[in-house]
Design a protein around this motif. Structure first.
Motif, PDB file in Angstrom:
ATOM      1  N   GLU A   1       0.851  -1.195   0.000  1.00 47.78           N
ATOM      2  CA  GLU A   1       0.000   0.000   0.000  1.00 47.78           C
ATOM      3  C   GLU A   1       0.877   1.232   0.000  1.00 47.78           C
ATOM      4  OE1 GLU A   1      -3.801   1.921   2.397  1.00 47.78           O
ATOM      5  OE2 GLU A   1      -3.192  -0.134   2.816  1.00 47.78           O
ATOM      6  N   TRP A   2       0.654   2.110  -0.982  1.00 50.54           N
ATOM      7  CA  TRP A   2       1.456   3.320  -1.108  1.00 50.54           C
ATOM      8  C   TRP A   2       0.528   4.482  -1.457  1.00 50.54           C
ATOM      9  CZ3 TRP A   2       5.685   5.697   0.122  1.00 50.54           C
ATOM     10  CH2 TRP A   2       6.178   6.768  -0.619  1.00 50.54           C
ATOM     11  N   GLN A   3       0.480   5.481  -0.577  1.00 48.25           N
ATOM     12  CA  GLN A   3      -0.362   6.666  -0.763  1.00 48.25           C
ATOM     13  C   GLN A   3      -1.820   6.278  -1.064  1.00 48.25           C
ATOM     14  OE1 GLN A   3       1.820   8.902  -3.744  1.00 48.25           O
ATOM     15  NE2 GLN A   3       3.067   9.905  -2.162  1.00 48.25           N
ATOM     16  N   GLY A   4      -2.309   5.291  -0.278  1.00 46.75           N
ATOM     17  CA  GLY A   4      -3.714   4.895  -0.401  1.00 46.75           C
ATOM     18  C   GLY A   4      -4.012   3.916  -1.524  1.00 46.75           C
ATOM     19  N   ARG A   5      -3.021   3.637  -2.363  1.00 50.86           N
ATOM     20  CA  ARG A   5      -3.237   2.689  -3.471  1.00 50.86           C
ATOM     21  C   ARG A   5      -2.625   1.341  -3.127  1.00 50.86           C
ATOM     22  NH1 ARG A   5      -0.699   3.553  -8.168  1.00 50.86           N
ATOM     23  NH2 ARG A   5      -2.018   2.036  -9.215  1.00 50.86           N
ATOM     24  N   LYS A   6      -3.390   0.289  -3.357  1.00 47.36           N
ATOM     25  CA  LYS A   6      -2.896  -1.067  -3.102  1.00 47.36           C
ATOM     26  C   LYS A   6      -2.487  -1.731  -4.409  1.00 47.36           C
ATOM     27  CE  LYS A   6      -5.593  -1.880   1.100  1.00 47.36           C
ATOM     28  NZ  LYS A   6      -6.637  -2.667   1.751  1.00 47.36           N
ATOM     29  N   SER A   7      -1.383  -2.473  -4.348  1.00 47.31           N
ATOM     30  CA  SER A   7      -0.948  -3.218  -5.538  1.00 47.31           C
ATOM     31  C   SER A   7      -0.303  -4.522  -5.101  1.00 47.31           C
ATOM     32  CB  SER A   7       0.049  -2.381  -6.350  1.00 47.31           C
ATOM     33  OG  SER A   7       1.194  -2.106  -5.560  1.00 47.31           O
ATOM     34  N   ILE A   8      -0.292  -5.465  -6.024  1.00 46.94           N
ATOM     35  CA  ILE A   8       0.317  -6.768  -5.729  1.00 46.94           C
ATOM     36  C   ILE A   8       1.831  -6.632  -5.890  1.00 46.94           C
ATOM     37  CG2 ILE A   8       0.462  -9.196  -6.439  1.00 46.94           C
ATOM     38  CD1 ILE A   8      -2.446  -8.776  -7.595  1.00 46.94           C
ATOM     39  N   GLN A   9       2.542  -7.139  -4.902  1.00 49.98           N
ATOM     40  CA  GLN A   9       4.003  -7.044  -4.902  1.00 49.98           C
ATOM     41  C   GLN A   9       4.607  -8.439  -4.821  1.00 49.98           C
ATOM     42  OE1 GLN A   9       6.615  -3.896  -2.695  1.00 49.98           O
ATOM     43  NE2 GLN A   9       6.129  -5.435  -1.175  1.00 49.98           N
ATOM     44  N   LEU A  10       5.720  -8.642  -5.508  1.00 53.84           N
ATOM     45  CA  LEU A  10       6.426  -9.921  -5.444  1.00 53.84           C
ATOM     46  C   LEU A  10       7.491  -9.830  -4.354  1.00 53.84           C
ATOM     47  CD1 LEU A  10       7.072 -10.577  -9.266  1.00 53.84           C
ATOM     48  CD2 LEU A  10       4.935 -10.786  -7.981  1.00 53.84           C
ATOM     49  N   MET A  11       7.444 -10.776  -3.415  1.00 55.96           N
ATOM     50  CA  MET A  11       8.466 -10.838  -2.358  1.00 55.96           C
ATOM     51  C   MET A  11       9.496 -11.877  -2.793  1.00 55.96           C
ATOM     52  SD  MET A  11       7.120  -8.663  -0.305  1.00 55.96           S
ATOM     53  CE  MET A  11       8.082  -8.816   1.191  1.00 55.96           C
ATOM     54  N   LEU A  12      10.609 -11.401  -3.343  1.00 58.76           N
ATOM     55  CA  LEU A  12      11.615 -12.315  -3.905  1.00 58.76           C
ATOM     56  C   LEU A  12      12.301 -13.114  -2.810  1.00 58.76           C
ATOM     57  CD1 LEU A  12      13.353  -9.923  -6.466  1.00 58.76           C
ATOM     58  CD2 LEU A  12      11.520 -11.562  -6.911  1.00 58.76           C
ATOM     59  N   LYS A  13      12.424 -14.419  -3.050  1.00 59.64           N
ATOM     60  CA  LYS A  13      13.171 -15.280  -2.135  1.00 59.64           C
ATOM     61  C   LYS A  13      14.560 -15.576  -2.695  1.00 59.64           C
ATOM     62  CE  LYS A  13      10.721 -18.291   0.379  1.00 59.64           C
ATOM     63  NZ  LYS A  13      10.380 -17.543   1.592  1.00 59.64           N
ATOM     64  N   ASP A  14      14.650 -15.584  -4.031  1.00 61.00           N
ATOM     65  CA  ASP A  14      15.935 -15.823  -4.690  1.00 61.00           C
ATOM     66  C   ASP A  14      15.775 -15.497  -6.162  1.00 61.00           C
ATOM     67  OD1 ASP A  14      18.610 -16.501  -4.785  1.00 61.00           O
ATOM     68  OD2 ASP A  14      18.282 -18.668  -4.873  1.00 61.00           O
ATOM     69  N   LEU A  15      16.899 -15.313  -6.841  1.00 58.27           N
ATOM     70  CA  LEU A  15      16.865 -15.151  -8.300  1.00 58.27           C
ATOM     71  C   LEU A  15      18.149 -15.707  -8.867  1.00 58.27           C
ATOM     72  CD1 LEU A  15      18.823 -12.517  -9.281  1.00 58.27           C
ATOM     73  CD2 LEU A  15      17.030 -11.289  -8.107  1.00 58.27           C
ATOM     74  N   GLN A  16      18.075 -16.122 -10.132  1.00 61.85           N
ATOM     75  CA  GLN A  16      19.299 -16.624 -10.794  1.00 61.85           C
ATOM     76  C   GLN A  16      19.170 -16.470 -12.292  1.00 61.85           C
ATOM     77  OE1 GLN A  16      19.342 -20.615  -9.129  1.00 61.85           O
ATOM     78  NE2 GLN A  16      18.183 -21.451 -10.823  1.00 61.85           N
TER      79      GLN A  16
END
Length: 561
Positions: free
Chosen positions: A546-561
């Protein structure tokens, strides 16, 4: 990190669930992975009901426990509610004591001193009971192996009711009643309750005798949910139902002690993750830094202003605990380096000045650095005491059993245990433990594993998809938050390291020709910034930002390669 894709569930089950629930095949697959095979099972899973709470009298000895408590009430006996100093123990004591006090006044609580008495039922506690005319002790989250101590109490005309969830030994203590669903002769339908959960079944049984229904016990579920979350028991069956309703209590009408903690951390809607990382450590800090009594006083306090004062004291304990575990972790890491033990199969460290209350946390911190079974020792009286922690898939309790010739006393379970030994046996124990682990551990368990529920395209992620995944909460062991893998993504060029020490990674990722980007945050992944210049693969969970009243789906990265 090892990336492991979970086995595919039965194809027919997936298509049946997809059709009956009107959801896409990926979501149906996630549900099937949790052992759900029909519409009715899915309904129970997504809409937990209090009707799914089992009859407490299905537990072996419950009738004996209730009869003994009723006798104590009828004879005006004094009852002592005894429990361990961790979250499960202090919540269990708070729960049983606060219920008993609604029906009977002669009830007191006792938490053993971590340093003077150690874990579990203590001789000092039994002496206290005798000296103060308590003829019945209800032991919670401990006692299943207290054979000698229960016999000692019997000699002093003090009866015991044991409510425990740890694995019983070959012999049970000769208590009036032993409530433990893990008993081989107990047919209770669910054997993964925590100690506070067993305490809840006891008060539920007492309530049935008073024509109380499960609805009357909902206010106690804030304690049960906190214990389930903190004790890392499976988030399945009855535990999941109790937690589901317990979270509602925490977020609507928590008891004063929990409300006081929430007020301090200024959180609005708490998830199970918040309970694990916000409420539980504070309750634990009392027993670690000062005395578990503080936690019980906080959790049973009926006056909110007094609860706020207790919460303030506990906040200070928690702050001191953080400073201490950081300092000791640094010292332990230095010890491993100085002894050239980086390449061993185990971490075993010792310093006589380390604070006994935080060695378990330090063991967990060491595993973040050296992913292997770990023991942290300190001096305790004329002996050495340790907390053991393990890595996923390796049974540290069994490994300790193999070293029992050098151990005075130990207890615990697969992933966490405690032990004491004589100082002269430390080096022999350390060598033996290394030898046992080296011989028995599957070497792949020495690198952390990420279990991936499904490989998906980013285009599958929309609000409906996110909402259904969110409804799979509360998450925990055996019902973990789904981890997804997406291949060949790109950053839009604005990816950067963030945080005071630039240890985190913030990206905007997209896939293929679809230029819709998702915010992605990877805590602790800052050093991987170089890998995002070209195509890369990611594993992640879904969250809402949630940012400035707007909600959005966020990816919580666990790893990348």
């Amino acid at each position: 990190m090892r990336w492991t894709l979970k086995p595919k569930p039965n194809t027919e089950t997936v298509s049946l669930l997809s059709k009956e629930l009107n959801i896409n095949p990926t979501l149906a697959k996630l549900i099937a992975q949790r052992g759900i095979t029909s519409f009715d099972e899915a309904k129970n899973y997504f809409r937990p009901s209090l009707e799914n709470i089992h009859d407490p009298f299905l537990m072996k000895d419950m009738d004996l426990a209730v009869a003994r408590i009723e006798k104590a009430i009828a004879n005006n006996e004094n009852i002592l509610v005894f429990g361990d100093y961790d979250v499960d123990g202090t919540t269990a004591v708070s729960l049983v004591a606060s219920y008993l006090r609604t029906i009977y006044p002669n009830v007191a609580t006792y938490i053993p001193d971590r340093y003077k008495e150690g874990y579990g039922v203590s001789y000092a506690g039994i002496d206290f009971a005798q000296d103060n005319d308590f003829s019945l002790i209800i032991a919670l989250d401990c006692g299943i192996k207290a054979i000698d101590k229960v016999a000692y109490a019997t000699e002093k005309n003090v009866d015991f009711i044991i409510c425990d969830h740890h694995k019983p030994g070959a012999e049970l203590p000769k208590a009036v009643a032993v409530l433990n669903a893990k008993r081989t002769d107990c047919n209770y339908p669910y054997d993964e309750l925590c100690g506070c959960g067993v305490g809840f079944k006891l008060i539920q049984a007492l309530g049935e005798k008073r024509n109380q229904t499960i609805e009357d016990f909902i206010p106690y579920l804030d304690l049960v949910a906190t214990a389930i979350a903190a004790d890392i028991v499976p988030m399945t069956g009855e535990n999941r139902t109790l937690t589901y309703f317990g979270l509602q209590v925490i977020n609507s009408e928590p008891r004063n002690g929990i409300k006081a903690i929430i007020n301090q951390v200024k959180k609005e809607e708490l998830t199970i993750t918040d309970v694990v990382f916000t409420i539980a450590p504070r309750i634990n800090a009392a027993g670690r830094m000062k005395h578990g009594n503080y936690a019980v006083e906080l959790l049973t306090e009926l006056d909110f202003d007094s609860a706020v004062k207790f919460a303030g004291d506990i906040e200070k304990f928690n702050s001191d605990r953080k400073d201490l575990d950081k300092k000791i972790t640094q010292e332990a890491l230095l010890q491993i380096e100085e002894n050239n033990e980086q390449e061993r199969f185990t971490s075993v460290v010792f310093d006589e000045n380390w604070h006994k209350g935080v060695i378990g946390i330090v063991a967990s911190r060491l595993i973040e650095n050296y992913y292997r079974p770990t023991l942290v020792f300190t001096k305790s009286g004329d002996k050495l005491a340790a907390s053991a922690r393990s890595v996923k898939g390796f049974d540290v309790y069994n490994a300790l059993e193999e070293c029992s010739e050098f151990i005075e006393q130990f207890g615990g379970h697969k992933y966490a245990a405690g032990l004491t030994l004589l100082p002269e046996n430390y080096e022999n124990f350390k060598n033996k433990f290394e030898e046992v682990v080296a011989k028995t551990i599957d070497k792949k368990l020495l690198s952390p594993e990420i279990l991936i529920a499904a490989e998906i395209d980013l285009s599958e992620i929309d609000q409906k998809f996110f909402n259904i995944v969110s409804q799979m909460a509360p998450f925990g062991p055996q019902n973990m938050k789904p981890v997804f893998k997406t291949s060949t993504v790109r950053d839009n060029g604005y990816g950067k390291q963030v945080g005071a020490d630039k240890s985190h990674l913030k990206l905007n990722v997209f896939q293929g020709d679809n230029k819709h980007t998702f915010n992605a945050i990877g805590f602790g992944l800052g050093k991987k910034i170089a890998e995002v210049q070209n195509d890369f693969d990611i594993v992640y969970t879904l969250d809402e930002n949630e940012w400035q009243g707007r909600k959005s789906i966020q990816l919580m990265l666990k790893d990348l390669q």
